[in-house]
Design a protein around this motif. Structure first.
Motif, PDB file in Angstrom:
ATOM      1  N   LYS A 116       2.778 -18.493 -12.426  1.00 57.49           N
ATOM      2  CA  LYS A 116       3.102 -17.670 -11.257  1.00 57.49           C
ATOM      3  C   LYS A 116       2.739 -16.216 -11.499  1.00 57.49           C
ATOM      4  CE  LYS A 116       7.524 -19.534 -11.033  1.00 57.49           C
ATOM      5  NZ  LYS A 116       8.924 -19.476 -10.605  1.00 57.49           N
ATOM      6  N   LEU A 117       2.390 -15.526 -10.415  1.00 63.43           N
ATOM      7  CA  LEU A 117       2.203 -14.076 -10.476  1.00 63.43           C
ATOM      8  C   LEU A 117       3.414 -13.428  -9.826  1.00 63.43           C
ATOM      9  CD1 LEU A 117      -1.573 -13.505  -9.572  1.00 63.43           C
ATOM     10  CD2 LEU A 117      -0.454 -13.220 -11.805  1.00 63.43           C
ATOM     11  N   MET A 118       4.203 -12.759 -10.628  1.00 63.29           N
ATOM     12  CA  MET A 118       5.407 -12.096 -10.139  1.00 63.29           C
ATOM     13  C   MET A 118       5.142 -10.594 -10.044  1.00 63.29           C
ATOM     14  SD  MET A 118       7.377 -14.640  -9.627  1.00 63.29           S
ATOM     15  CE  MET A 118       8.942 -13.818  -9.257  1.00 63.29           C
ATOM     16  N   ALA A 119       5.317 -10.079  -8.838  1.00 62.40           N
ATOM     17  CA  ALA A 119       5.113  -8.648  -8.588  1.00 62.40           C
ATOM     18  C   ALA A 119       6.469  -8.036  -8.237  1.00 62.40           C
ATOM     19  CB  ALA A 119       4.126  -8.468  -7.433  1.00 62.40           C
ATOM     20  N   THR A 120       6.489  -6.723  -8.118  1.00 62.46           N
ATOM     21  CA  THR A 120       7.732  -6.085  -7.665  1.00 62.46           C
ATOM     22  C   THR A 120       7.465  -5.340  -6.366  1.00 62.46           C
ATOM     23  OG1 THR A 120       7.309  -4.140  -9.042  1.00 62.46           O
ATOM     24  CG2 THR A 120       8.769  -5.836  -9.957  1.00 62.46           C
ATOM     25  N   LYS A 121       8.510  -5.321  -5.524  1.00 61.34           N
ATOM     26  CA  LYS A 121       8.405  -4.662  -4.223  1.00 61.34           C
ATOM     27  C   LYS A 121       9.544  -3.661  -4.085  1.00 61.34           C
ATOM     28  CE  LYS A 121       8.601  -5.648   0.754  1.00 61.34           C
ATOM     29  NZ  LYS A 121       7.552  -4.710   1.119  1.00 61.34           N
ATOM     30  N   CYS A 122       9.216  -2.506  -3.561  1.00 62.13           N
ATOM     31  CA  CYS A 122      10.252  -1.527  -3.258  1.00 62.13           C
ATOM     32  C   CYS A 122      10.840  -1.876  -1.897  1.00 62.13           C
ATOM     33  CB  CYS A 122       9.671  -0.120  -3.234  1.00 62.13           C
ATOM     34  SG  CYS A 122      10.921   1.090  -2.729  1.00 62.13           S
ATOM     35  N   THR A 123      12.156  -2.077  -1.877  1.00 61.88           N
ATOM     36  CA  THR A 123      12.817  -2.432  -0.612  1.00 61.88           C
ATOM     37  C   THR A 123      13.751  -1.320  -0.134  1.00 61.88           C
ATOM     38  OG1 THR A 123      14.567  -3.583  -1.806  1.00 61.88           O
ATOM     39  CG2 THR A 123      12.697  -4.916  -1.096  1.00 61.88           C
ATOM     40  N   PRO A 176      15.064   1.315   2.020  1.00 59.69           N
ATOM     41  CA  PRO A 176      14.746   1.673   3.411  1.00 59.69           C
ATOM     42  C   PRO A 176      14.305   3.133   3.571  1.00 59.69           C
ATOM     43  CG  PRO A 176      17.118   1.211   3.139  1.00 59.69           C
ATOM     44  CD  PRO A 176      16.459   0.884   1.839  1.00 59.69           C
ATOM     45  N   GLU A 177      14.630   3.961   2.608  1.00 63.09           N
ATOM     46  CA  GLU A 177      14.236   5.370   2.715  1.00 63.09           C
ATOM     47  C   GLU A 177      12.884   5.660   2.054  1.00 63.09           C
ATOM     48  OE1 GLU A 177      17.559   7.677   1.322  1.00 63.09           O
ATOM     49  OE2 GLU A 177      18.921   6.528   2.605  1.00 63.09           O
ATOM     50  N   CYS A 178      12.274   4.626   1.445  1.00 65.63           N
ATOM     51  CA  CYS A 178      10.976   4.824   0.781  1.00 65.63           C
ATOM     52  C   CYS A 178       9.879   4.914   1.840  1.00 65.63           C
ATOM     53  CB  CYS A 178      10.690   3.664  -0.170  1.00 65.63           C
ATOM     54  SG  CYS A 178       9.137   3.850  -1.063  1.00 65.63           S
ATOM     55  N   THR A 179       8.934   5.813   1.636  1.00 66.56           N
ATOM     56  CA  THR A 179       7.856   5.970   2.601  1.00 66.56           C
ATOM     57  C   THR A 179       6.745   4.943   2.388  1.00 66.56           C
ATOM     58  OG1 THR A 179       6.809   7.577   1.140  1.00 66.56           O
ATOM     59  CG2 THR A 179       8.249   8.444   2.890  1.00 66.56           C
ATOM     60  N   GLU A 180       6.730   4.272   1.232  1.00 64.42           N
ATOM     61  CA  GLU A 180       5.618   3.364   0.916  1.00 64.42           C
ATOM     62  C   GLU A 180       6.028   1.890   0.906  1.00 64.42           C
ATOM     63  OE1 GLU A 180       2.597   4.592   0.757  1.00 64.42           O
ATOM     64  OE2 GLU A 180       3.359   6.639   0.962  1.00 64.42           O
ATOM     65  N   ASN A 181       7.173   1.550   0.314  1.00 63.82           N
ATOM     66  CA  ASN A 181       7.625   0.149   0.162  1.00 63.82           C
ATOM     67  C   ASN A 181       6.497  -0.758  -0.361  1.00 63.82           C
ATOM     68  OD1 ASN A 181       9.740   0.660   2.939  1.00 63.82           O
ATOM     69  ND2 ASN A 181      10.471   0.225   0.892  1.00 63.82           N
ATOM     70  N   SER A 182       5.844  -0.304  -1.404  1.00 67.41           N
ATOM     71  CA  SER A 182       4.675  -1.026  -1.918  1.00 67.41           C
ATOM     72  C   SER A 182       5.056  -2.234  -2.766  1.00 67.41           C
ATOM     73  CB  SER A 182       3.829  -0.078  -2.771  1.00 67.41           C
ATOM     74  OG  SER A 182       3.336   0.970  -1.979  1.00 67.41           O
ATOM     75  N   VAL A 183       4.091  -3.162  -2.861  1.00 66.21           N
ATOM     76  CA  VAL A 183       4.190  -4.300  -3.768  1.00 66.21           C
ATOM     77  C   VAL A 183       3.280  -3.999  -4.951  1.00 66.21           C
ATOM     78  CG1 VAL A 183       3.712  -6.760  -4.067  1.00 66.21           C
ATOM     79  CG2 VAL A 183       4.735  -5.935  -1.928  1.00 66.21           C
ATOM     80  N   TRP A 184       3.864  -4.039  -6.155  1.00 61.61           N
ATOM     81  CA  TRP A 184       3.167  -3.618  -7.371  1.00 61.61           C
ATOM     82  C   TRP A 184       2.829  -4.793  -8.267  1.00 61.61           C
ATOM     83  CZ3 TRP A 184       2.023   1.545  -7.786  1.00 61.61           C
ATOM     84  CH2 TRP A 184       2.706   2.401  -6.926  1.00 61.61           C
ATOM     85  N   LEU A 185       1.574  -4.853  -8.687  1.00 59.60           N
ATOM     86  CA  LEU A 185       1.120  -5.834  -9.674  1.00 59.60           C
ATOM     87  C   LEU A 185       0.025  -5.167 -10.480  1.00 59.60           C
ATOM     88  CD1 LEU A 185       1.538  -8.845 -10.541  1.00 59.60           C
ATOM     89  CD2 LEU A 185      -0.539  -9.328  -9.256  1.00 59.60           C
ATOM     90  N   PRO A 186       0.180  -4.943 -11.780  1.00 60.95           N
ATOM     91  CA  PRO A 186       1.348  -5.216 -12.600  1.00 60.95           C
ATOM     92  C   PRO A 186       2.614  -4.592 -12.022  1.00 60.95           C
ATOM     93  CG  PRO A 186      -0.475  -4.366 -13.940  1.00 60.95           C
ATOM     94  CD  PRO A 186      -0.867  -4.237 -12.507  1.00 60.95           C
TER      95      PRO A 186
END
Ligand SMILES: [Zn+2]
Length: 169
Positions: free
Chosen positions: A56-63, A65-75
């Protein structure tokens, strides 16, 4: 506390004699091999490496609500680089497209790869970063669809447990 031993001793050298590497001139250079075991923690990024062993490829996501980007990061990033909030784990697709590539003639220290090899940057749907890896076989072309392959048997527990192969179309 017990008293330290103070009696006679027979002391032996238990090392390995070193070789002279360079005995030209007035200054010797000797071989002095050393090795260390480095206990390195993956800390909060452990689920990424565990995911590789499970295919599996596990990424992280900023959730946040006040973040301007809420990006999904891999690595993955344990904390969002944009807002510093703790991120959450998300599983992302194991297919993508080659975004860029380069031929590697000299691998970095610790990259136990035969050279040359193709290093590829892979664009994955739903991921906001470009994921770097290597192409196991074939020749890369920009935009070429690829799928991830995982070293689930005898894993190295490093980034080398994932590579990419062309999707035959
Ligand atoms: Zn954020």
């Amino acid at each position: 506390m017990s008293k330290a031993y103070e009696g006679p001793l027979a002391t032996k050298f238990i090392g390995t004699p070193s070789e002279i590497y360079d005995d030209k001139g007035d200054f010797w250079v000797v071989d002095f091999p050393r090795s260390i075991t480095h206990h390195h923690t993956y800390g909060l990024l452990t689920p990424f490496f565990k995911g590789l062993t499970e295919g599996k490829l596990m990424a992280t996501k900023c959730t946040n609500p006040e973040c301007t980007e809420n990006s999904v990061w891999l690595p993955p990033r344990a904390d969002c680089p944009d807002c510093y909030a703790r991120t959450e784990w998300v599983e992302v697709p194991t297919v993508g497209k080659i975004y860029a590539y380069t031929m590697l003639d000299y691998a970095g220290i610790g990259i136990e790869m035969e050279t040359p090899y193709w290093q590829v940057d892979v664009q994955i749907e739903g991921v906001d970063t470009i994921f770097k890896g290597y192409l196991k076989q074939g020749k890369p072309v920009t935009g070429m669809p690829v799928k991830a392959e995982f070293r689930t048997e005898n894993p190295t527990h490093t980034i080398l447990d994932v590579c990419w192969v062309p999707i035959e179309g």
